[in-house]
Scaffold this motif. Sequence first.
Motif, PDB file in Angstrom:
ATOM      1  N   THR A 119      56.054   5.499  51.170  1.00 33.89           N
ATOM      2  CA  THR A 119      54.643   5.136  51.032  1.00 33.89           C
ATOM      3  C   THR A 119      53.721   5.962  51.922  1.00 33.89           C
ATOM      4  OG1 THR A 119      54.883   3.396  52.711  1.00 33.89           O
ATOM      5  CG2 THR A 119      55.207   2.750  50.409  1.00 33.89           C
ATOM      6  N   ILE A 120      54.283   6.682  52.880  1.00 32.50           N
ATOM      7  CA  ILE A 120      53.454   7.487  53.778  1.00 32.50           C
ATOM      8  C   ILE A 120      54.241   8.718  54.218  1.00 32.50           C
ATOM      9  CG2 ILE A 120      54.186   6.130  55.800  1.00 32.50           C
ATOM     10  CD1 ILE A 120      51.375   6.603  56.971  1.00 32.50           C
ATOM     11  N   THR A 121      53.604   9.871  54.175  1.00 30.99           N
ATOM     12  CA  THR A 121      54.273  11.117  54.575  1.00 30.99           C
ATOM     13  C   THR A 121      54.280  11.252  56.093  1.00 30.99           C
ATOM     14  OG1 THR A 121      52.247  12.444  54.563  1.00 30.99           O
ATOM     15  CG2 THR A 121      53.425  12.204  52.458  1.00 30.99           C
ATOM     16  N   VAL A 122      55.056  12.198  56.567  1.00 29.12           N
ATOM     17  CA  VAL A 122      55.127  12.455  58.007  1.00 29.12           C
ATOM     18  C   VAL A 122      53.750  12.844  58.540  1.00 29.12           C
ATOM     19  CG1 VAL A 122      56.096  13.964  59.774  1.00 29.12           C
ATOM     20  CG2 VAL A 122      57.557  13.094  57.946  1.00 29.12           C
ATOM     21  N   GLU A 123      53.049  13.689  57.792  1.00 30.16           N
ATOM     22  CA  GLU A 123      51.722  14.134  58.231  1.00 30.16           C
ATOM     23  C   GLU A 123      50.726  12.982  58.228  1.00 30.16           C
ATOM     24  OE1 GLU A 123      48.784  16.358  59.796  1.00 30.16           O
ATOM     25  OE2 GLU A 123      50.908  16.871  59.650  1.00 30.16           O
ATOM     26  N   GLU A 124      50.800  12.119  57.225  1.00 32.90           N
ATOM     27  CA  GLU A 124      49.911  10.953  57.169  1.00 32.90           C
ATOM     28  C   GLU A 124      50.201   9.994  58.321  1.00 32.90           C
ATOM     29  OE1 GLU A 124      49.072  10.581  52.346  1.00 32.90           O
ATOM     30  OE2 GLU A 124      50.853   9.652  53.231  1.00 32.90           O
ATOM     31  N   ARG A 125      51.473   9.879  58.643  1.00 34.95           N
ATOM     32  CA  ARG A 125      51.850   9.017  59.768  1.00 34.95           C
ATOM     33  C   ARG A 125      51.262   9.570  61.073  1.00 34.95           C
ATOM     34  NH1 ARG A 125      56.837   8.933  58.765  1.00 34.95           N
ATOM     35  NH2 ARG A 125      56.990   6.896  57.776  1.00 34.95           N
ATOM     36  N   LYS A 126      51.365  10.886  61.220  1.00 34.85           N
ATOM     37  CA  LYS A 126      50.816  11.528  62.415  1.00 34.85           C
ATOM     38  C   LYS A 126      49.303  11.339  62.489  1.00 34.85           C
ATOM     39  CE  LYS A 126      50.423  16.035  64.708  1.00 34.85           C
ATOM     40  NZ  LYS A 126      50.749  17.480  64.637  1.00 34.85           N
ATOM     41  N   GLN A 127      48.618  11.519  61.375  1.00 34.15           N
ATOM     42  CA  GLN A 127      47.169  11.358  61.344  1.00 34.15           C
ATOM     43  C   GLN A 127      46.761   9.920  61.675  1.00 34.15           C
ATOM     44  OE1 GLN A 127      44.765  13.684  61.130  1.00 34.15           O
ATOM     45  NE2 GLN A 127      46.420  15.188  61.149  1.00 34.15           N
ATOM     46  N   ALA A 128      47.537   8.956  61.175  1.00 31.80           N
ATOM     47  CA  ALA A 128      47.243   7.548  61.461  1.00 31.80           C
ATOM     48  C   ALA A 128      47.377   7.257  62.953  1.00 31.80           C
ATOM     49  CB  ALA A 128      48.181   6.637  60.660  1.00 31.80           C
TER      50      ALA A 128
END
Length: 248
Positions: A119-128
């Motif tokens: 549901t969430i990419t590594v990059e999206e996790r980092k941005q969050a």
Amino acid sequence: MKRVQMFLAGAFIAVGALYAQSSDAEWQAEVAKLKGTIQTNPAQAAEEAEHLIKGKNKKNVELLVTIGNAYLDADKLPEAQEYATLARKANGKSALASDLQFQVGRLYYGAGTQPDSLTITVEERKQALMSADSVFHAIAEAAPDNYLGNFWRARANSALDPETTQGLAKPFYEEVAALLESKNDPHYNSALVECYSYLGYYYLLAIENPALKAEAKANKDKSIEYWNKILAIDPANATAKRALDGIK
């Protein structure tokens, strides 16, 4: 004459209160409609929200927070944060604004630490996590005597550096530990144990770091110091005991 003056004063107060109630009811009704528009037409919702906070409402903390919560309920975190920031600017001591901002930060943190990679990419996790850090930074600056802003900054940065190779969370855990130690209140013991655990582990890793060979003795001493601080709070703490056995 005095009775007339008192009557007029009372009448003005009553009219003022009635007007305030009417004004509040108007924007509350508009925000109720806004909640639906946020989902169906985000661009229109943004325009309507901006219209609502024009003029004197620009510093209406309750209205700003209510709009922020409407966005929060719709999982629109950037917009919720925007209105939380506006509310904090309108009144830096507002508990409503602080609570909204903290909720936004927690949700960003939750998004950044969720284990479901579908549901969430590594990059999206980092941005969050970076967004969470930004929110908690603002909270820490607004309330420097409260440990929660930097405490959650520490957690966000720890998640950004899961192997503790960069020590991103170190300055925040150190700051929180110093603040809570000064309070000398057992209520904060669990938070202190978290701080000491991170710092003890950070220095434990530093002992074996070839780049820090010259500082190995000092790092060993610091690690031992933090694990012993945990045992002073919780003598049965198994993690601290294992760490100390490993160092010896």
